[in-house]
Design an enzyme around this catalytic site. Structure first.
Site, mmCIF file in Angstrom:
data_model
loop_
_atom_site.group_PDB
_atom_site.id
_atom_site.type_symbol
_atom_site.label_atom_id
_atom_site.label_comp_id
_atom_site.label_asym_id
_atom_site.label_seq_id
_atom_site.Cartn_x
_atom_site.Cartn_y
_atom_site.Cartn_z
ATOM 1 N N HIS A 82 0.821 -1.220 0.000
ATOM 2 C CA HIS A 82 0.000 0.000 0.000
ATOM 3 C C HIS A 82 0.853 1.268 0.000
ATOM 4 O O HIS A 82 0.351 2.347 -0.296
ATOM 5 C CB HIS A 82 -1.024 -0.025 1.153
ATOM 6 C CG HIS A 82 -0.527 0.455 2.476
ATOM 7 N ND1 HIS A 82 -0.111 -0.389 3.484
ATOM 8 C CD2 HIS A 82 -0.381 1.706 2.964
ATOM 9 C CE1 HIS A 82 0.256 0.325 4.532
ATOM 10 N NE2 HIS A 82 0.107 1.606 4.243
ATOM 11 N N ASP A 130 -0.354 -7.303 1.645
ATOM 12 C CA ASP A 130 0.269 -5.977 1.664
ATOM 13 C C ASP A 130 1.794 -6.102 1.642
ATOM 14 O O ASP A 130 2.467 -5.907 2.659
ATOM 15 C CB ASP A 130 -0.215 -5.237 2.924
ATOM 16 C CG ASP A 130 0.032 -3.742 2.846
ATOM 17 O OD1 ASP A 130 0.412 -3.262 1.769
ATOM 18 O OD2 ASP A 130 -0.165 -3.068 3.878
ATOM 19 N N SER A 222 4.456 2.559 8.116
ATOM 20 C CA SER A 222 3.993 1.536 7.182
ATOM 21 C C SER A 222 5.138 1.000 6.333
ATOM 22 O O SER A 222 6.009 1.762 5.910
ATOM 23 C CB SER A 222 2.926 2.117 6.247
ATOM 24 O OG SER A 222 1.671 2.059 6.855
#
Ligand code: 4AZ
Length: 268
Positions: A82, A130, A222
């Protein structure tokens, strides 16, 4: 309005405002934890020299690190899929060997020659599959981190200590991210407890929950590495808020993607 009415109004509003300022922070989880330990997510600043495989993904337009990643081969970075959504690769840089992101005279900046995003990436949140592998335009002179093998259930035993790294927020509601690389230890959760925290949003074979009320990843982390015993076992993927006791961070469980990563790293 007469002076006495104005005063009456003020005298009722003032105690109310004082009361709210006492009650509101107690209701907000961010305020509660900020008071408890001075910062929400815990952890400590570390030097990149001790963890040379941690990299930052920087956008040349905003000049900000928006994600992190792990150097798994001299010219290959594993990060969250992502992180690459709506990103122009030409404006993407991988910053390696730099503890303090403002210290421009340290480390190395690489361009991204190619990106393999897992074809099953599901967006928006909760992200599934992801994971992505970036190919850099040249080899970086830093140590790499090995990644897990396929199907390593014992590595994800509940209670195992993982370490998560990144330049993300140190408070859920903070605006600025720290300049300095940080790490925090996070206990891995049992899969059923993880699913109970996020009903209908967890695939236990592909995700692992980790963290406590005082230790978590946050926005900007992230794609950052989750490491157990010196091996890359997960990536910061998603979660609700940061450092909330009942809502752990959710990580991509990399043993599920080990074969896919093997192939992407071997590819040119
Ligand atoms: C984010 O927005 C994010 N507490 C990363 C990690 C977590 C929550 C949000 C986990 O990038």
């Amino acid at each position: 309005m007469t002076r006495s009415r104005r005063w009456r109004l003020r005298s009722t509003l003032l105690p109310l405002a004082v009361l709210m300022s006492l009650v509101l922070p107690a209701l907000s989880p961010a305020g509660a934890h900020a008071r408890a330990d001075g910062r929400i997510i815990g952890g400590t600043p570390v030097d990149i020299a001790d963890h040379p495989w941690v990299v930052a993904l920087v956008d040349t337009t905003t000049k900000r690190a928006f994600c992190a990643g792990a150097l798994v081969a001299p010219a290959k970075v594993v990060t969250a899929g992502h992180c690459l959504l709506n990103r122009d690769r030409r404006r993407l840089r991988v910053v390696a060997g730099r503890t303090d992101l403002f210290a421009k005279d340290t480390g190395t900046i690489a361009r991204v020659a190619g990106a393999a995003v897992h074809p099953g990436l599901h967006t928006p949140m909760p992200y599934v599959n992801d994971v992505a592998v970036l190919t850099l335009d040249g080899a970086l002179p830093y140590g790499t981190v090995p990644w897990v093998s396929p199907r390593e259930d014992e590595t994800y035993e509940p209670g195992t200590t993982g370490w998560v790294f990144g330049w993300g927020r140190t408070e859920e509601s903070g605006t600025a991210s720290p300049r300095q690389l940080r790490t925090v230890s996070v206990p891995l959760w049992d899969g059923d407890a993880c699913e109970a925290a996020y009903p209908d949003r967890i695939d236990q074979s592909a995700m692992v929950c980790a963290g406590t009320g005082g230790s978590d990843s946050c926005q900007g982390d992230s794609g950052g590495p989750l490491v157990v015993d010196g091996r890359l076992v997960g990536l910061v993927s998603w979660g609700t808020g940061c450092g909330r006791p009942d809502l752990p961070g959710v990580y991509t469980r990399l043993d599920r993607y080990a074969t896919w990563i093997d192939r992407a790293v071997r590819a040119a």
